[in-house]
Design a protein around this motif. Structure first.
Motif, PDB file in Angstrom:
ATOM      1  N   ILE A  23       1.087   0.414   3.667  1.00 40.40           N
ATOM      2  CA  ILE A  23       2.334   0.089   2.972  1.00 40.40           C
ATOM      3  C   ILE A  23       2.912  -1.218   3.466  1.00 40.40           C
ATOM      4  O   ILE A  23       3.367  -2.075   2.683  1.00 40.40           O
ATOM      5  N   LEU A  24       2.898  -1.413   4.782  1.00 36.69           N
ATOM      6  CA  LEU A  24       3.413  -2.658   5.345  1.00 36.69           C
ATOM      7  C   LEU A  24       2.578  -3.846   4.880  1.00 36.69           C
ATOM      8  O   LEU A  24       3.121  -4.933   4.579  1.00 36.69           O
ATOM      9  N   ASN A  25       1.272  -3.674   4.779  1.00 34.47           N
ATOM     10  CA  ASN A  25       0.404  -4.755   4.283  1.00 34.47           C
ATOM     11  C   ASN A  25       0.666  -5.036   2.812  1.00 34.47           C
ATOM     12  O   ASN A  25       0.600  -6.189   2.367  1.00 34.47           O
ATOM     13  N   LEU A  26       0.926  -3.989   2.035  1.00 36.76           N
ATOM     14  CA  LEU A  26       1.280  -4.163   0.630  1.00 36.76           C
ATOM     15  C   LEU A  26       2.497  -5.081   0.495  1.00 36.76           C
ATOM     16  O   LEU A  26       2.536  -5.963  -0.369  1.00 36.76           O
ATOM     17  N   MET A  27       3.482  -4.889   1.344  1.00 34.29           N
ATOM     18  CA  MET A  27       4.712  -5.682   1.266  1.00 34.29           C
ATOM     19  C   MET A  27       4.497  -7.162   1.551  1.00 34.29           C
ATOM     20  O   MET A  27       5.318  -7.989   1.171  1.00 34.29           O
ATOM     21  N   LYS A  28       3.407  -7.484   2.207  1.00 32.33           N
ATOM     22  CA  LYS A  28       3.131  -8.880   2.556  1.00 32.33           C
ATOM     23  C   LYS A  28       2.476  -9.653   1.425  1.00 32.33           C
ATOM     24  O   LYS A  28       2.364 -10.881   1.475  1.00 32.33           O
ATOM     25  N   ARG A  29       2.029  -8.949   0.388  1.00 36.16           N
ATOM     26  CA  ARG A  29       1.313  -9.613  -0.700  1.00 36.16           C
ATOM     27  C   ARG A  29       2.255 -10.320  -1.668  1.00 36.16           C
ATOM     28  O   ARG A  29       3.416  -9.946  -1.800  1.00 36.16           O
ATOM     29  N   PRO A  38       2.255  -6.537  -7.274  1.00 39.73           N
ATOM     30  CA  PRO A  38       1.115  -6.158  -6.432  1.00 39.73           C
ATOM     31  C   PRO A  38       1.043  -4.638  -6.288  1.00 39.73           C
ATOM     32  O   PRO A  38       2.066  -3.973  -6.068  1.00 39.73           O
ATOM     33  N   VAL A  39      -0.168  -4.108  -6.425  1.00 43.59           N
ATOM     34  CA  VAL A  39      -0.371  -2.657  -6.389  1.00 43.59           C
ATOM     35  C   VAL A  39      -1.427  -2.327  -5.344  1.00 43.59           C
ATOM     36  O   VAL A  39      -2.497  -2.951  -5.301  1.00 43.59           O
ATOM     37  N   THR A  40      -1.126  -1.357  -4.509  1.00 46.10           N
ATOM     38  CA  THR A  40      -2.111  -0.795  -3.581  1.00 46.10           C
ATOM     39  C   THR A  40      -2.331   0.666  -3.947  1.00 46.10           C
ATOM     40  O   THR A  40      -1.371   1.431  -4.088  1.00 46.10           O
ATOM     41  N   VAL A  41      -3.596   1.036  -4.128  1.00 46.92           N
ATOM     42  CA  VAL A  41      -3.967   2.425  -4.412  1.00 46.92           C
ATOM     43  C   VAL A  41      -4.857   2.916  -3.272  1.00 46.92           C
ATOM     44  O   VAL A  41      -5.816   2.234  -2.879  1.00 46.92           O
ATOM     45  N   VAL A  42      -4.530   4.082  -2.732  1.00 44.96           N
ATOM     46  CA  VAL A  42      -5.328   4.706  -1.676  1.00 44.96           C
ATOM     47  C   VAL A  42      -5.755   6.076  -2.189  1.00 44.96           C
ATOM     48  O   VAL A  42      -4.912   6.871  -2.621  1.00 44.96           O
ATOM     49  N   LEU A  91      -4.571  -5.799  -7.774  1.00 46.46           N
ATOM     50  CA  LEU A  91      -4.879  -4.495  -7.196  1.00 46.46           C
ATOM     51  C   LEU A  91      -5.609  -4.622  -5.872  1.00 46.46           C
ATOM     52  O   LEU A  91      -6.544  -5.406  -5.740  1.00 46.46           O
ATOM     53  N   ALA A  92      -5.188  -3.821  -4.897  1.00 50.66           N
ATOM     54  CA  ALA A  92      -5.972  -3.573  -3.682  1.00 50.66           C
ATOM     55  C   ALA A  92      -6.253  -2.072  -3.662  1.00 50.66           C
ATOM     56  O   ALA A  92      -5.313  -1.266  -3.664  1.00 50.66           O
ATOM     57  N   HIS A  93      -7.529  -1.696  -3.687  1.00 50.84           N
ATOM     58  CA  HIS A  93      -7.907  -0.292  -3.756  1.00 50.84           C
ATOM     59  C   HIS A  93      -8.672   0.097  -2.499  1.00 50.84           C
ATOM     60  O   HIS A  93      -9.596  -0.593  -2.084  1.00 50.84           O
TER      61      HIS A  93
END
Length: 292
Positions: free
Chosen positions: A286-292, A236-240, A263-265
């Protein structure tokens, strides 16, 4: 004693070829590694790291060539490749006993994190990237007068000699320029932190230029090889990002999607130094990324 992250200890840990990384470490629980950008050090995470440390072991290293970490001479094309710098981060995790970890990188640290995600997918459970597009795409989207915002990329891509001399001769003005123009909230980088960033950057001109020069040479080759081979980010990838894609005429989400299927952008109203300008928001992402 210099500036520190509250509640964190600082250690120097060997990672490769006589290179040690300076790292601030704090908290307990699953591991999170936070990689800084330019022209900063690990101190850019001084607000985010303590929030994450309430539930996680948080490690904030200075990258190879930056801050108080080792600065080997760039004797080969790969000395400051993102592949080498990513291997440093994995070696740091090994030294600390982390089999898998969350990795988040900003700016230069984002490029290192991206390469680590491609090269070491078995080690990285979740990947966060702040305010970049991949190296290969960076050069593809810069064009016309809009590319003037990235003049430093072109300067530091030149052969060794002139870039180092020009920057060293005006180091405070050069590095200070980016701290000024990339921020929407100058108070987010107080005078003592700014002074530390400038001091650290003045002491690392050659290695910083070598890092950027690799982005115009060997890093492109590595990205292209992965693209051609169909290698993608499997975690899982989060880009801000800031919404600078609009200014330069590209769709940032569309650029990231082929590299990162999961991806969550997000775009942010904060400036480039978003971890310092909006630390609670970045910690939450970041904390939400860890939940994915």
């Amino acid at each position: 004693m210099g500036i520190t992250i509250a509640g964190f200890e600082t250690r120097s840990i060997g990672v490769a070829d006589g290179v040690e990384l300076n790292a601030a470490i704090g908290g307990q629980g699953p591991a999170v590694m936070l990689l800084h950008g330019f022209p900063e050090t690990h101190l850019m995470w001084r607000h985010v790291a303590p929030i994450l440390a309430e539930r996680h072991t948080v490690v904030c290293p200075d990258l190879r060539g930056y801050g108080a970490s080792g600065k080997p001479e760039a004797v080969a094309a790969g000395t400051y490749s993102k592949r080498t710098m990513a291997a440093d981060i994995v070696a740091l995790a090994d030294a600390l006993g982390f089999d898998r970890f969350v990795l988040v990188g900003h700016d230069r640290g984002g490029h290192v994190a991206f390469r680590a995600g491609l090269d070491h997918p078995d080690r990285i459970s979740h990947l966060g990237i702040l305010d970049i597009v991949p190296t290969l795409d960076t050069w593809n989207v810069l064009h016309g007068v809009g590319a003037a915002v990235a003049f430093h990329l072109y300067l530091m891509a030149q052969p060794p000699g002139l870039p180092e001399q020009m920057i060293a001769d005006s180091a405070e003005a050069f590095f200070g320029h980016f701290l000024d123009v990339w921020s929407t909230s100058p108070a987010a980088i107080p005078a003592d932190v700014r002074a530390e960033y400038l001091r650290a950057s003045r002491d690392a001109v050659a290695s910083i230029v070598a890092d950027y020069r690799a982005t115009a040479t060997i890093d492109i080759d590595h990205d292209q090889a992965d693209l051609d081979a169909g290698n993608r980010l499997t975690m899982p990838v989060t880009v801000v990002q800031q919404d600078w894609g609009r200014q330069l005429g590209f769709d940032a989400t569309a650029i990231w999607r082929p590299w990162a299927p999961d991806l969550a952008h997000f775009t942010t109203g904060a400036g480039h130094f978003m971890a310092e300008e909006a630390p609670e928001d970045i910690a939450t992402l970041i904390l939400n990324l860890m939940k994915r």
